[in-house]
Motif scaffolding. Structure first.
Motif, short mmCIF file in Angstrom:
data_model
loop_
_atom_site.label_atom_id
_atom_site.label_comp_id
_atom_site.label_asym_id
_atom_site.label_seq_id
_atom_site.Cartn_x
_atom_site.Cartn_y
_atom_site.Cartn_z
N ASP A 150 41.27 44.34 49.43
CA ASP A 150 39.97 44.60 48.84
C ASP A 150 40.10 45.62 47.72
N SER A 151 38.99 46.03 47.14
CA SER A 151 39.03 46.93 45.98
C SER A 151 39.53 48.32 46.34
N HIS A 152 39.62 48.63 47.64
CA HIS A 152 40.13 49.94 48.08
C HIS A 152 41.60 49.87 48.50
N GLY A 153 42.21 48.70 48.30
CA GLY A 153 43.63 48.55 48.63
C GLY A 153 43.90 48.23 50.09
N LYS A 154 42.85 47.98 50.88
CA LYS A 154 43.03 47.63 52.28
C LYS A 154 43.11 46.11 52.44
N HIS A 155 43.78 45.67 53.50
CA HIS A 155 43.85 44.24 53.76
C HIS A 155 42.45 43.66 53.90
N SER A 156 42.23 42.55 53.24
CA SER A 156 40.92 41.92 53.26
C SER A 156 40.75 41.08 54.53
N PHE A 157 39.52 40.62 54.73
CA PHE A 157 39.22 39.75 55.86
C PHE A 157 40.09 38.49 55.80
N MET A 158 40.26 37.93 54.61
CA MET A 158 41.05 36.70 54.47
C MET A 158 42.53 36.95 54.76
N GLU A 159 43.01 38.14 54.43
CA GLU A 159 44.40 38.47 54.73
C GLU A 159 44.59 38.65 56.23
N GLU A 160 43.66 39.36 56.87
CA GLU A 160 43.75 39.55 58.31
C GLU A 160 43.65 38.22 59.05
N SER A 161 42.95 37.28 58.47
CA SER A 161 42.84 35.94 59.06
C SER A 161 44.01 35.04 58.68
N LYS A 162 44.92 35.57 57.87
CA LYS A 162 46.13 34.85 57.41
C LYS A 162 45.78 33.64 56.54
N ARG A 163 44.62 33.71 55.88
CA ARG A 163 44.17 32.59 55.07
C ARG A 163 44.46 32.77 53.58
N SER A 164 44.77 33.99 53.15
CA SER A 164 44.94 34.28 51.73
C SER A 164 46.35 33.94 51.25
N TRP A 165 46.41 33.47 49.99
CA TRP A 165 47.70 33.19 49.37
C TRP A 165 48.24 34.39 48.59
N GLY A 166 47.55 35.51 48.64
CA GLY A 166 48.09 36.71 47.98
C GLY A 166 47.05 37.43 47.16
N GLU A 167 47.42 38.63 46.70
CA GLU A 167 46.45 39.48 46.01
C GLU A 167 46.42 39.29 44.50
N ASP A 168 47.41 38.56 43.94
CA ASP A 168 47.41 38.33 42.50
C ASP A 168 48.07 36.99 42.23
#
Length: 390
Positions: free
Chosen positions: A180-198
């Motif tokens: 997220d904008s504060h540098g913490k793992h997002s909900f999608m990352e915690e759910s293992k759904r994200s392909w990355g931050e950039d």
């Protein structure tokens, strides 16, 4: 002086007559041979092959292409000619019934529907009920650690399963940021759904999309401009205070892959540094998605979701079916005016109302009609490229 000037003019004229024989003669070229080389502009940039179909469609049929409805019996689909189906896991439990339904629709409709399912992998795994072999498919977070060749091969195998049952659109990959904008793992990352931050993993996402495409399945990037809230936006409007610069950075992942992925799904999150409206209803944010590629089909998330209906009506206690008709019309009109192309809705009877209202709007003003035709044409072009219109 007058004699000298006359001689000069005569000699110049004689020289021109002699030179004229060597000049190309354009005076006797038939008009039709000139116009044959001029490309005639088609409505909304449609391929010429689609013009007979386009001209045969009523405005109501064009509006119906804009609706993706929760999967219904084939008879209902054929009656209303919706542009797409939304398939959930429960639909796939009776595979024979499901495939027969799809086959009937495809054999009978002039324009085959988009048949969509969320097959992200990991927690979001629709094909787990098809075979024990697919009970555990790698999540986006796991695929990030794999090689591009391995990802492509896996996506091709999973795509073949989807294709075998008639699903031609995968509501994946998730391009929402891992932080997220504060540098913490997002909900999608915690759910293992994200392909990355950039955009670092863009080649791997492209491999996933290519593998799906090789099995006749197109992909959808989501949730634009990047879901980075911890609140579940299905139940209440999720709010993000992400600065504009960070939102723009998150959009880069979508933009990098826009030429590979023909459809983008909008987020229901409200990015308050840009607008108090949910992203799917905010013209400025939808335009950001449109600016990535003029041919991208922009898809809403479920418009029957409680949070979006509550936002439109201003009533936090919205119940599933007791929703005022005037609020529903406002919801449809807001989604249209924001610039969305295809409207997802999980309530089939409301999908019928949606098409009827869009058709009614088209008679109210030229603006509404052109908006409907623009989106319908964009969807038809996408289907034509995908081989769904022969």
């Amino acid at each position: 002086m007058h004699l000298k000037r006359a001689v000069t003019i005569f000699l110049a004229a004689f020289a021109f007559v002699q030179a004229e024989d060597s000049l190309p003669d354009y005076r006797f070229v038939p008009l039709n041979s000139l116009t044959e080389s001029i490309e005639v502009e088609t409505p909304y940039g449609l391929p010429r092959e689609l013009l007979p179909l386009w001209d045969s469609l009523s405005i109501k049929q064009k509006a119906a292409q804009m609706v993706m409805v929760y999967m219904t019996p084939a008879s209902f689909m054929l009656e209303h000619e919706f542009g797409g189906y939304l398939v959930m896991k429960n639909h796939l439990k009776n595979l024979d019934k499901f495939t027969e339904n799809i086959r009937t629709v495809n054999d009978s409709m002039r324009i085959k529907p988009l048949v969509a399912a969320d097959q992200e992998g990991g927690l979001v795994n629709r094909i787990s009920v098809i075979s024990p072999k697919w009970e555990h498919t790698p999540s986006a977070k796991q695929m990030r650690t794999m090689s591009e060749d391995s990802i492509r091969a896996l996506a091709q195998r999973i795509g073949a399963v989807l294709d075998s049952v008639g699903i031609n659109l995968n509501l994946a990959p998730v391009l929402d940021p891992a932080k997220d904008s504060h540098g913490k793992h997002s909900f999608m990352e915690e759910s293992k759904r994200s392909w990355g931050e950039d955009t670092t993993n863009a080649p791997k996402v492209r491999a996933f999309v290519q593998g799906m495409r090789e099995s006749n399945v197109a992909c959808v990037s989501k949730h634009f401009p990047g879901y980075d809230s911890w609140t579940n936006s299905d139940h209440q409007i999720a709010v993000s205070s992400t600065p504009k610069a960070k939102v723009a950075k998150n959009v880069e992942f979508f933009r990098t892959l826009s030429s590979d992925i023909p459809v983008t799904m909008m987020s229901s999150v409200s990015f308050v540094r840009i607008s108090s409206r949910p992203a799917v209803f905010e013209p400025k944010i939808v335009k950001m998605a449109r600016d990535m590629s003029p041919e991208t089909v922009i898809l809403t998330d479920d418009l029957w979701g409680v949070s979006l209906r509550a936002w439109v009506s201003g009533n936090e206690r919205v119940r599933s079916k007791n929703y005022p008709a005037k609020d529903f019309r406002k919801l449809v009109r807001t989604a249209l005016m924001a610039g969305n192309d295809m409207f997802m809705i999980t309530y089939p009877q409301k999908a019928v109302e949606m098409v009827n209202y869009l058709a009614a709007l088209s008679k109210q003003s030229k603006y509404y009609r052109e908006r409907i035709e623009e989106s319908s044409a964009r969807i038809l072009k996408m289907k034509y490229k995908a081989g769904l219109i022969k």
